[in-house]
Enzyme design. Sequence first.
Site, PDB file in Angstrom:
ATOM      1  N   HIS A   1     -34.127 -21.034  97.267  1.00  0.00           N
ATOM      2  CA  HIS A   1     -33.627 -20.347  98.508  1.00  0.00           C
ATOM      3  C   HIS A   1     -34.660 -20.633  99.557  1.00  0.00           C
ATOM      4  O   HIS A   1     -34.246 -20.797 100.471  1.00  0.00           O
ATOM      5  CB  HIS A   1     -33.648 -18.729  97.990  1.00  0.00           C
ATOM      6  CG  HIS A   1     -33.254 -18.117  99.184  1.00  0.00           C
ATOM      7  ND1 HIS A   1     -31.942 -17.358  99.611  1.00  0.00           N
ATOM      8  CD2 HIS A   1     -33.963 -17.146 100.271  1.00  0.00           C
ATOM      9  CE1 HIS A   1     -32.058 -16.669 100.652  1.00  0.00           C
ATOM     10  NE2 HIS A   1     -33.157 -16.662 101.207  1.00  0.00           N
ATOM     11  N   GLU A   2     -35.958 -20.197  99.301  1.00  0.00           N
ATOM     12  CA  GLU A   2     -36.963 -20.415 100.356  1.00  0.00           C
ATOM     13  C   GLU A   2     -36.863 -21.787 100.670  1.00  0.00           C
ATOM     14  O   GLU A   2     -37.488 -22.280 101.811  1.00  0.00           O
ATOM     15  CB  GLU A   2     -38.205 -19.919  99.739  1.00  0.00           C
ATOM     16  CG  GLU A   2     -38.591 -18.419  99.658  1.00  0.00           C
ATOM     17  CD  GLU A   2     -37.752 -17.651 100.384  1.00  0.00           C
ATOM     18  OE1 GLU A   2     -38.052 -17.743 101.768  1.00  0.00           O
ATOM     19  OE2 GLU A   2     -37.166 -16.596 100.113  1.00  0.00           O
TER      20      GLU A   2
ATOM     21  N   GLU B   1     -30.243 -18.072 107.011  1.00  0.00           N
ATOM     22  CA  GLU B   1     -29.713 -17.429 105.696  1.00  0.00           C
ATOM     23  C   GLU B   1     -28.688 -18.560 105.106  1.00  0.00           C
ATOM     24  O   GLU B   1     -28.491 -18.645 103.927  1.00  0.00           O
ATOM     25  CB  GLU B   1     -29.484 -16.070 105.828  1.00  0.00           C
ATOM     26  CG  GLU B   1     -29.182 -15.197 104.535  1.00  0.00           C
ATOM     27  CD  GLU B   1     -30.788 -15.155 103.778  1.00  0.00           C
ATOM     28  OE1 GLU B   1     -31.458 -15.476 104.423  1.00  0.00           O
ATOM     29  OE2 GLU B   1     -30.596 -14.785 102.384  1.00  0.00           O
TER      30      GLU B   1
ATOM     31  N   HIS C   1     -34.717 -22.486 103.545  1.00  0.00           N
ATOM     32  CA  HIS C   1     -35.163 -21.944 104.674  1.00  0.00           C
ATOM     33  C   HIS C   1     -36.348 -23.183 105.272  1.00  0.00           C
ATOM     34  O   HIS C   1     -36.305 -23.415 106.660  1.00  0.00           O
ATOM     35  CB  HIS C   1     -35.954 -20.740 104.510  1.00  0.00           C
ATOM     36  CG  HIS C   1     -34.967 -19.298 104.459  1.00  0.00           C
ATOM     37  ND1 HIS C   1     -34.221 -19.220 105.403  1.00  0.00           N
ATOM     38  CD2 HIS C   1     -35.212 -18.337 103.652  1.00  0.00           C
ATOM     39  CE1 HIS C   1     -33.480 -17.981 105.136  1.00  0.00           C
ATOM     40  NE2 HIS C   1     -34.015 -17.733 103.975  1.00  0.00           N
TER      41      HIS C   1
END
Length: 501
Positions: free
Chosen positions: A265-266, A295, A269
């Site tokens: 997830h990170e 997101e 980003h």
Amino acid sequence: MEKKFSQLRRKYEEVAALGSAASVLGWDQRVYMPPKGAEARGRALAALEETLHVKFTAPETGALIAELYDWAQARGGDSFEAAYLRALKRDYDKAVKLPAAFVSEFSLACTAAYEAWHKAKQASDFSVFAPHLEKMLQLNLRKAAILDPKAAPYDALLDIYEPGMTRARLDAIFAELLAGLKPVIKAIAAKSGKVSDAPFRGDFDPAAQLRLADELVKALGFDFDRGRQDRSPHPFTTGGSINDIRITTRAHADWLPACVYASIHECGHALYELGSPQDFEFTPLAGGASLGMHESQSRFWENVVGRSRPFAAWALPLYRKHFPGKFDNLTPEDLYRAANKSAPSLVRVEADEVTYNLHIALRYEIETMLLDGSLKVKDAPAMWNSRMKDYLGIAPANDAEGILQDVHWSQGTLGYFPTYTLGNLAAAQLFNAMKRDLGDTDALVARGEFAPLLAWLGGKIHVHGRKYLPEELLQRAIGEKLSVGPFVDYIKAKYSEIYGF
Ligand code: MG
């Protein structure tokens, strides 16, 4: 005019440089700083941020913006100069409206609210946090009135995080989304025994988890010459520069996905930030168009790719390598199903991709009701619990696993939660468009060839940085407005196949 533009750029570079320093200090604060360094670090950051605010809102900057704006737009809306002035003007107009005394009052109230929230959560006692939430509400109402006195408070606040979005549109988005998801959640509940996440439960050495996480993000395209991955209790992404983006993950010995999926997830980003063109460095154009668009990138890699069947096939040998013996008897299909178990749960950050947006809907509804005065702070926990029961059929046993679970409101951010859902919706739309352009992305993912996917996102989204507002960016990228249908279709197709309904 070129000369004046250079002058403006130099001024902004100083602000960006201070921001870069603050960001790395903030990263250190949450990753490596010894606990007793907290007070000094708080003072250092406050001093930096005040200097930054004063420098940024200097009247000379406002005068240069006013002088250069039309000149820059005349060079063509897509030009670097036009986009630079648009992005800077948006940020400047917001910052300059907020009096320094208000900024400082808000910041002090946040510090106190965070402390109170932490204590309240530990004691599972909402009454400890309630007066601080009331304060946050009142300060946010004031902030909304300062930023846009003509707008409804929720719209004014939302515009900070998701420029251009409104409550009226969000109401329609959530209504359509809930109508689409509720039958899926019901159908899954009727077949709840069909999927096991046992492969991810057990005893996994945290150091090995972090080695796996490094290998995963490297494969996805995270450049360790331009970033780091470290460990922190609450995963996050921050950056001091286009060429220095820091991500963190966590490692729970008994639950492997906490590390793996936070890391992916990170990384999503980070890939967005790392994808800004080099000439955006230390300009207002570096970074992402909005929190929702950001997101969309993190959720794309985490869920659309990371929880896909071909990803499980590609990743299984890595799981075997880092945890010898533990995955030997598992098939890619076992791993795929384990990564996609869906069940109502109380905690948002652990929610699966089907139920996740109901957690967001609930927070959105409570925020809007608090801000329009139809819900009192003291009645918020009861509202939380009854909506949980209504949406997911479960109710928290206490406030800690209910209304006190998230940090956001204690940090003064109201109007931020919906961006999580907007990101999920955009990720599904982007995936459909990507498949139209790239063909069989499953085959690429199964071979661990993620570069074409990243290049596609890079060319459509990342390369524009903050040049366009999120909806305009999506329109340019794929020729569509943000919509709910593609996400609901994606969820229905994926989970009806997994659960057999
Ligand atoms: Mg995120």
